[in-house]
Motif scaffolding. Sequence first.
Motif, short mmCIF file in Angstrom:
data_model
loop_
_atom_site.label_atom_id
_atom_site.label_comp_id
_atom_site.label_asym_id
_atom_site.label_seq_id
_atom_site.Cartn_x
_atom_site.Cartn_y
_atom_site.Cartn_z
N VAL A 150 -31.81 27.49 -14.87
CA VAL A 150 -33.02 28.60 -14.62
C VAL A 150 -32.04 29.59 -14.02
N ILE A 151 -32.10 31.06 -14.43
CA ILE A 151 -31.42 32.05 -13.94
C ILE A 151 -32.01 32.48 -12.78
N GLU A 152 -31.06 32.88 -11.70
CA GLU A 152 -31.84 32.97 -10.12
C GLU A 152 -31.69 34.61 -9.96
N LEU A 153 -32.97 34.98 -9.97
CA LEU A 153 -32.93 36.38 -9.92
C LEU A 153 -34.00 36.61 -8.62
N ASN A 154 -33.85 35.62 -7.58
CA ASN A 154 -34.63 35.71 -6.52
C ASN A 154 -33.72 35.48 -5.16
N THR A 155 -32.55 35.33 -5.21
CA THR A 155 -31.98 35.16 -3.95
C THR A 155 -31.52 36.17 -3.31
N GLY A 156 -31.18 36.13 -2.17
CA GLY A 156 -30.78 37.02 -1.21
C GLY A 156 -29.21 37.12 -0.97
N TYR A 157 -28.36 36.18 -1.35
CA TYR A 157 -27.20 35.98 -1.36
C TYR A 157 -26.23 36.14 -2.26
N LEU A 158 -24.87 36.54 -2.03
CA LEU A 158 -23.96 36.94 -3.22
C LEU A 158 -23.50 35.51 -3.71
N HIS A 159 -23.53 35.63 -5.30
CA HIS A 159 -22.98 34.65 -5.95
C HIS A 159 -21.43 34.44 -5.61
N PRO A 160 -20.98 33.41 -5.69
CA PRO A 160 -19.54 32.93 -5.22
C PRO A 160 -18.71 33.88 -5.93
N VAL A 161 -18.82 34.27 -7.16
CA VAL A 161 -17.88 35.50 -7.88
C VAL A 161 -17.79 36.64 -7.16
N LEU A 162 -18.87 37.05 -6.19
CA LEU A 162 -19.06 38.16 -5.52
C LEU A 162 -18.57 38.23 -4.25
N GLN A 163 -18.15 36.80 -3.72
CA GLN A 163 -17.86 36.66 -2.39
C GLN A 163 -16.31 36.95 -2.13
N PRO A 164 -15.91 37.36 -0.90
CA PRO A 164 -14.45 37.30 -0.79
C PRO A 164 -13.92 36.05 -0.56
N GLY A 165 -14.00 35.08 -1.38
CA GLY A 165 -13.40 33.67 -1.10
C GLY A 165 -12.45 33.46 -0.72
N LYS A 353 -24.81 38.88 4.56
CA LYS A 353 -25.19 39.37 3.38
C LYS A 353 -24.04 39.81 2.64
N ALA A 354 -22.81 40.29 3.05
CA ALA A 354 -21.78 41.00 2.41
C ALA A 354 -20.59 39.81 2.38
N THR A 355 -20.77 38.70 2.94
CA THR A 355 -19.67 37.69 2.66
C THR A 355 -20.21 36.38 2.03
N SER A 356 -20.65 35.68 2.93
CA SER A 356 -21.16 34.11 2.35
C SER A 356 -22.41 33.85 3.09
N PRO A 357 -23.28 32.99 2.43
CA PRO A 357 -24.27 32.46 3.55
C PRO A 357 -23.94 31.64 4.67
N SER A 358 -22.72 31.14 4.61
CA SER A 358 -22.17 30.38 5.55
C SER A 358 -21.22 31.13 6.92
N LEU A 359 -20.98 32.20 6.54
CA LEU A 359 -20.42 33.22 7.56
C LEU A 359 -21.47 33.69 8.40
#
Length: 523
Positions: A150-165, A353-359
């Motif tokens: 399922v394609i996720e168009l409902n989340t409020g958090y960045l996908h890992p490819v957008l996070q500053p991992g 929101k601009a980093t990771s759900p865990s920060l």
Amino acid sequence: MTGRSAGGVPTAPETFGRSVTATRLCSIALFCALMQQSSSVSELAKQLRSELNRYSPGEKLPSSRSLVDRFKVSPVTVSRALAQLAAEGLVVTRPGAGAFRAEARPAAAPVGDTSWQEVALSADAATEVVPRAVDAAGVLVTLSPPPPGVIELNTGYLHPVLQPGAALSAALARAGRRPGAWAKPPVDGLPELREWFARGIGGAISASDVLITFGGQSALTTALRALAPPGAPVLVESPTYPGMLAIARAAGLRPVPVPVDRDGVRPELLAQAFRATGARLFVCQPLFQNPTGAVLSADRRPEVLRIAREAGAFVVEDDFVRRLVHDDAGPLPRPLASDDPDGVVVHVCSLTKATSPSLRIGCLAARGPVLERLRAIQVVDHLFVPRPLQEATLELVGSPAWPRHLRTLAGELRARRDILAAAVTTELPGLDLTHIPAGGYHLWLRLPDGSDETALVTGALRAGVAVAPGRPYFSAEPPAPHIRLSFVGVASSAEITEGVRRLKAACDEVLAPNPLDAPASDL
């Protein structure tokens, strides 16, 4: 920015090509490597789990070196797989001795009868002015992962490819080497981190006016508990963030809606709501409001502060998305708190929101006696935010990687927004997209009058795309059905286009006119 095939569909290999910086490419490569390693760990843990019956309780398992040789994996993979089994209680690791099969687990205790709780909880509600039963459905719909495929168009958090991992990992490693990294922090937060947040807010706000919090949700919870007693009305934008409505109701508050248009909350209706309810609290998102994307206009900003001040009320400013600005936004308005000399505004912001759900690092900023009440509730609820998390945040925002991440993210958000808006306009002309914001991570769409919003959301999920229903964003009856589409929870822009294609299939099925409803002349 997005490559296209002959049919005009974005191609995944080119999605992050050409104009994406080398930093972003490195982040994608790191993400892929981490995903591959995680898969290897899971596969090895599954294999070892299936072989445990060969060993008696307490018997030693093969050495790590032999497992490395047998399965052709790295020592790190073996170590992580054994740690996973240890966390499951299946093995016991002893430093210098190896890993051993754990003793048999005791039989599960019999399940008791918890039906008495229904009576106890209902009895409490009978004495409350506003029942505190919590409906978290509006929050969980954006937190729960969708089914596979399922394609996720409902989340409020960045996908890992957008996070500053890579930057987050490096910051965490550097933080762990700081002297006293595991010592108890000051209850208000590390002074350097408070100073950094204060500079970002501006105006008369100083480090002494800032409290470090467990992200924005925790800060909002503290603010609402501090500023309104159970049973009191609290003015909220309509529509607004479902998580804030859940916080208010859990605290026994009564949300009262004040309509929002493209220029933010309407001042004349805000003044009317204060007079009608006697409320002493208004919660708003002046910048790229969730879900409408509205920005409080320059002429309304002083009006909102004046109206609240005359009502003897506080304004909780949820500045949740300032760091998710798009690169075509232009200069941003300052936080309301920076234009507030009288301590009307209690400012909330977060880095999550601009980093990771865990920060989960955010702040509360306030001036005057209210700060002491906020501090007291924060201490009682949480004592303090763990120091390693604060130290890692300092390392992140003080590194050259931080501004690079924000610049790259701003360009990627704009590109994804444009792709989603174009796809919606082309594929879903029956849905009303009246505003395309220059910040944030979603679009707000009005469905045709009379549409069954729930049926569409359910149909979309059957078609393979998850979207957020609009009903949870309203504290009272909604004026029309809506859905919210996010563009940050997917790995590529190609998924956005495919998600809209699947949504179109659901719309064609659910929103198609019923021939029985047509005029007689058309039958």
